[in-house]
Design a protein around this motif. Structure first.
Motif, PDB file in Angstrom:
ATOM      1  N   ARG A  60     -27.626 -35.529 -43.725  1.00  0.00           N
ATOM      2  CA  ARG A  60     -27.429 -36.965 -43.522  1.00  0.00           C
ATOM      3  C   ARG A  60     -27.614 -37.842 -44.770  1.00  0.00           C
ATOM      4  O   ARG A  60     -27.907 -39.034 -44.640  1.00  0.00           O
ATOM      5  CB  ARG A  60     -28.343 -37.477 -42.399  1.00  0.00           C
ATOM      6  N   PHE A 177     -28.438 -43.042 -39.931  1.00  0.00           N
ATOM      7  CA  PHE A 177     -27.629 -41.878 -39.555  1.00  0.00           C
ATOM      8  C   PHE A 177     -28.444 -40.971 -38.633  1.00  0.00           C
ATOM      9  O   PHE A 177     -29.528 -40.525 -39.002  1.00  0.00           O
ATOM     10  CB  PHE A 177     -27.205 -41.114 -40.809  1.00  0.00           C
ATOM     11  N   GLU A 179     -26.955 -38.205 -36.730  1.00  0.00           N
ATOM     12  CA  GLU A 179     -26.477 -36.825 -36.661  1.00  0.00           C
ATOM     13  C   GLU A 179     -26.099 -36.304 -38.038  1.00  0.00           C
ATOM     14  O   GLU A 179     -25.488 -37.004 -38.830  1.00  0.00           O
ATOM     15  CB  GLU A 179     -25.232 -36.729 -35.760  1.00  0.00           C
ATOM     16  N   GLY A 180     -26.412 -35.025 -38.289  1.00  0.00           N
ATOM     17  CA  GLY A 180     -26.018 -34.373 -39.535  1.00  0.00           C
ATOM     18  C   GLY A 180     -24.687 -33.656 -39.363  1.00  0.00           C
ATOM     19  O   GLY A 180     -24.057 -33.712 -38.299  1.00  0.00           O
TER      20      GLY A 180
END
Ligand SMILES: [Zn+2]
Length: 273
Positions: A60, A177, A179-180
């Protein structure tokens, strides 16, 4: 690789340098000759360049600050993603194309920012051909046959026509952020094209690269008419593919200078293969 060439240049330069010293003792001439040895440019010609590291991108670090203008100082071919995942990037012949999540393609401007990229100056070392039909899953094995060793880095430009090609985009994100890439990539936007001609731009990293970069082959595509592009997920060729490649023996990366990068928790792992 330009090793042989550089050695010849160096040898010639040294020869001239010594003869100048012997005959005239002109140190001014000597200095001029040393400055003309293209060591910096020579290094760049042999270098696989990367901005950020794959491990940070996966976890992220999506706010990058490498500009398109800076990217071009590191190569004329490249792939990656724009800042905040606002489009996949493919650079061909010094032009950085942006493929947004709706499939729209534009040319990246000098001040546009990039979050992750591979780039290199492409010096065609050799060319070979792969007959159709070839499916994407069989491409790596065909390329491996021509590698001097799996322990070097390789850059590819592969041109031809495709009966079908499946391309991935990236969804734009806003901070914070959540979600990766381990979540975003499996859910990425997908563009399916048929009967299309274009170029795959590819970068190969040996397994020992670990989490610094994507292991193995990584390809992005741009069609000749510049209407289709993205991360290559699958294809079936419908013409002979012309494969140009270039071996790189130097590797360089620049790390992002940001709080996100300084504090990133590198816990998640993700590789394409
Ligand atoms: Zn990609």
């Amino acid at each position: 690789m330009k090793f042989a060439f550089k050695l010849v240049v160096l040898t010639l330069a040294m020869g001239v340098l010594l003869s100048c010293q012997n005959k005239t003792e002109k140190t001014e001439t000597t200095n001029t000759i040393i400055n003309e040895i293209p060591s910096v440019n020579g290094d760049k010609q042999d270098t696989f360049y990367q901005y950020s590291i794959w491990f940070a991108f996966v976890n992220r670090v999506f706010d990058g600050s490498l500009t398109v203008k800076e990217l071009k100082t590191h190569g004329d071919v490249g792939l990656g993603s724009f800042d905040l995942l606002d489009g996949e990037l493919v650079m061909l012949d010094g032009i950085a194309y942006r493929i947004r999540e709706n499939g729209e393609i534009s040319v990246g401007q000098d001040n546009d920012e990039i979050v992750y990229a591979d780039a290199a100056f492409f010096n065609k070392e050799d060319v070979f051909f792969i007959e159709e039909p070839l499916i994407f899953n069989d491409l790596a094995a065909k390329l491996d046959i021509k590698k001097k060793s799996p322990h070097y880095f390789y850059i590819y430009k592969i041109h031809g026509s495709f009966k079908r090609i499946k391309l991935g985009g990236v969804p734009k994100v806003e901070p914070p952020f959540t979600e990766g890439l381990d979540v975003l990539i499996p859910n990425r936007p997908v563009f399916d094209a048929e009967n299309i001609t274009g170029t795959l731009v590819g970068f190969y990293c040996p397994d020992y690269i670990g989490n610094i970069n994507a292991k193995g082959h990584h390809f992005h595509f741009i069609s000749d008419d510049k209407k289709w592009g993205g991360h290559v997920m699958d294809f079936e060729s419908s013409s002979t593919l012309e494969v140009q490649f270039d071996t790189k023996i130097k590797y360089k990366f620049d790390l992002p200078v940001s709080k996100d990068f300084e504090n990133v928790n590198l816990s998640k792992e993700f590789q394409y293969n």
